[in-house]
Design an enzyme around this catalytic site. Structure first.
Site, short mmCIF file in Angstrom:
data_model
loop_
_atom_site.label_atom_id
_atom_site.label_comp_id
_atom_site.label_asym_id
_atom_site.label_seq_id
_atom_site.Cartn_x
_atom_site.Cartn_y
_atom_site.Cartn_z
N ASN A 13 -22.12 -41.64 -17.23
CA ASN A 13 -23.26 -42.28 -17.89
C ASN A 13 -23.95 -41.22 -18.75
O ASN A 13 -24.63 -40.35 -18.22
CB ASN A 13 -24.23 -42.82 -16.81
CG ASN A 13 -25.51 -43.36 -17.42
OD1 ASN A 13 -25.62 -43.52 -18.64
ND2 ASN A 13 -26.50 -43.63 -16.57
N LYS A 15 -26.29 -41.52 -20.78
CA LYS A 15 -27.73 -41.79 -21.01
C LYS A 15 -28.02 -41.64 -22.51
O LYS A 15 -27.17 -41.95 -23.33
CB LYS A 15 -28.59 -40.90 -20.12
CG LYS A 15 -28.17 -41.01 -18.64
CD LYS A 15 -29.12 -40.40 -17.66
CE LYS A 15 -28.58 -40.60 -16.24
NZ LYS A 15 -29.47 -40.10 -15.19
N HIS A 99 -29.91 -49.73 -13.84
CA HIS A 99 -30.08 -48.30 -13.56
C HIS A 99 -31.54 -48.01 -13.22
O HIS A 99 -32.45 -48.65 -13.76
CB HIS A 99 -29.65 -47.47 -14.79
CG HIS A 99 -29.53 -46.02 -14.47
ND1 HIS A 99 -30.62 -45.18 -14.45
CD2 HIS A 99 -28.47 -45.25 -14.13
CE1 HIS A 99 -30.21 -43.97 -14.10
NE2 HIS A 99 -28.91 -43.99 -13.91
N GLU A 101 -33.47 -45.79 -14.12
CA GLU A 101 -34.32 -45.46 -15.28
C GLU A 101 -34.77 -46.73 -15.99
O GLU A 101 -35.89 -46.81 -16.50
CB GLU A 101 -33.56 -44.51 -16.22
CG GLU A 101 -33.48 -43.11 -15.61
CD GLU A 101 -32.24 -42.32 -15.96
OE1 GLU A 101 -31.55 -42.65 -16.94
OE2 GLU A 101 -31.95 -41.34 -15.22
N GLU A 171 -27.46 -45.10 -6.09
CA GLU A 171 -28.04 -43.91 -6.72
C GLU A 171 -29.45 -43.69 -6.16
O GLU A 171 -30.41 -44.29 -6.66
CB GLU A 171 -28.14 -44.11 -8.24
CG GLU A 171 -26.81 -44.31 -8.93
CD GLU A 171 -26.85 -43.87 -10.39
OE1 GLU A 171 -25.98 -43.08 -10.77
OE2 GLU A 171 -27.76 -44.27 -11.14
N GLY A 177 -30.73 -36.41 -11.44
CA GLY A 177 -31.18 -35.37 -12.36
C GLY A 177 -32.02 -34.28 -11.70
O GLY A 177 -32.65 -33.47 -12.37
N SER A 217 -26.83 -36.36 -9.05
CA SER A 217 -26.48 -34.95 -9.01
C SER A 217 -25.07 -34.70 -8.45
O SER A 217 -24.83 -33.72 -7.75
CB SER A 217 -27.52 -34.14 -8.22
OG SER A 217 -28.79 -34.23 -8.85
P1 13P Z 1 -27.27 -37.12 -12.63
O1 13P Z 1 -25.80 -36.99 -12.34
O2 13P Z 1 -27.70 -36.38 -13.83
O3 13P Z 1 -28.11 -36.84 -11.41
O4 13P Z 1 -27.52 -38.67 -13.00
C1 13P Z 1 -27.03 -39.64 -12.15
C2 13P Z 1 -27.18 -40.95 -12.83
O5 13P Z 1 -28.28 -41.44 -13.02
C3 13P Z 1 -25.96 -41.63 -13.28
O6 13P Z 1 -26.22 -42.94 -13.65
#
Ligand code: 13P
Length: 259
Positions: A13, A15, A99, A101, A171, A177, A217
């Site tokens: 992903n 982003k 997601h 976010e 997640e 992150g 992560s």
């Molecule tokens: P990270 O791997 O940067 O923690 O992000 C995970 C994520 O949100 C994947 O959709």
């Protein structure tokens, strides 16, 4: 570790990172290293603006294309939105839905996510449905309750015959992150809970075929032990998916786990 019924899936992903030409460069690097791999599934989810060029670069390799979000509506006056049909038209196979976010920053709730899941399935797109608790939820001991509600609401009305198209992603919000990863045991506990809910809704045989990815992560250093868990069927990778040198080793860890 996957059962024979479930091929591991590693999805990147990106982003809001990579313009179209940067996306092509990254995709070409990944295709060059693992483009002929068939033992695990590999999905790239670039921003909308890079879908077409990344799709072309994927070409007839074994990688697949996914989007990061879509509208629940099919067409019309929805400025800024992108429909499932538009994504199919660009040869997307997958779409990330719900997601954290989108939930936190754009106020998406489980009911809207459910509408997106239905719209994706109706258009032959495979939704990667994201679930996960916040740090507050975990600290107050309500993780199980939150996951239960998210699974039941996001998948409401989905018929057993559609179950084979589903992918779920656990997640934990506090692990995204942040460099903080759920321990393999913590991940397995929630994945097993999700699997149990899938059994209830779709029956054992179908539930055992649905992949549940871990995200938060995940990187080369922790991928092997996460993927070794019985109900962890792959990863949804954020930061580490932005360079071939960090993404490909995760794919290789999945190949080794399958091997
Ligand atoms: P990270 O791997 O940067 O923690 O992000 C995970 C994520 O949100 C994947 O959709």
């Amino acid at each position: 570790m996957p059962t024979p019924a479930r091929k591991l899936l590693i999805a990147g992903n990106w982003k809001m990172n990579k313009n179209a030409s940067e996306g092509v460069e990254l995709t070409a690097d990944i295709v060059g290293e693992v483009g002929t791999e068939t033992s695990v599934g590999i999905v790239l989810c670039p921003p909308f603006t890079a879908l077409e060029s990344v799709g072309r670069t994927i070409g007839d390799s074994n990688l697949q294309l996914g989007a990061q979000d879509m509208s629940a509506e099919s067409a019309g006056a929805y400025t800024g939105e992108v429909s499932a049909e538009m994504l199919r038209n660009l040869f997307c196979t997958f779409v990330i839905v719900g997601h954290s976010e989108r939930r936190q920053l754009f106020h998406e709730d489980d009911a809207l996510i459910n509408r997106k899941v239905r719209a994706a399935l109706a258009n032959n797109l495979r939704p990667i449905v994201c679930l996960g608790e916040t740090l507050d939820h975990r600290e107050e001991g309500s993780t199980e309750k939150i996951i239960d509600h998210q699974v039941r609401t996001c998948l409401a009305g989905i018929e057993p015959e559609q179950a084979d198209q589903l992918v779920l992603a656990y997640e934990p919000v506090w692990a995204i992150g942040t460099g903080r990863t759920a321990t393999p045991e913590m991940a397995q506990e929630v994945h097993a809970q999700i699997r149990g809910l899938l059994h209830e809704q779709f029956g054992a045989e179908r539930a055992e075929r649905i992949r549940i990815l871990y995200g938060g992560s995940m990187k080369a250093e922790n991928a092997a032990e996460l993927l070794a868990q019985p109900d962890v069927d792959g990863g949804l990778i954020g930061g580490a998916s932005l360079a071939a040198r960090t993404f490909v080793p995760i794919v290789r860890a999945a190949i080794a786990e399958t091997g």
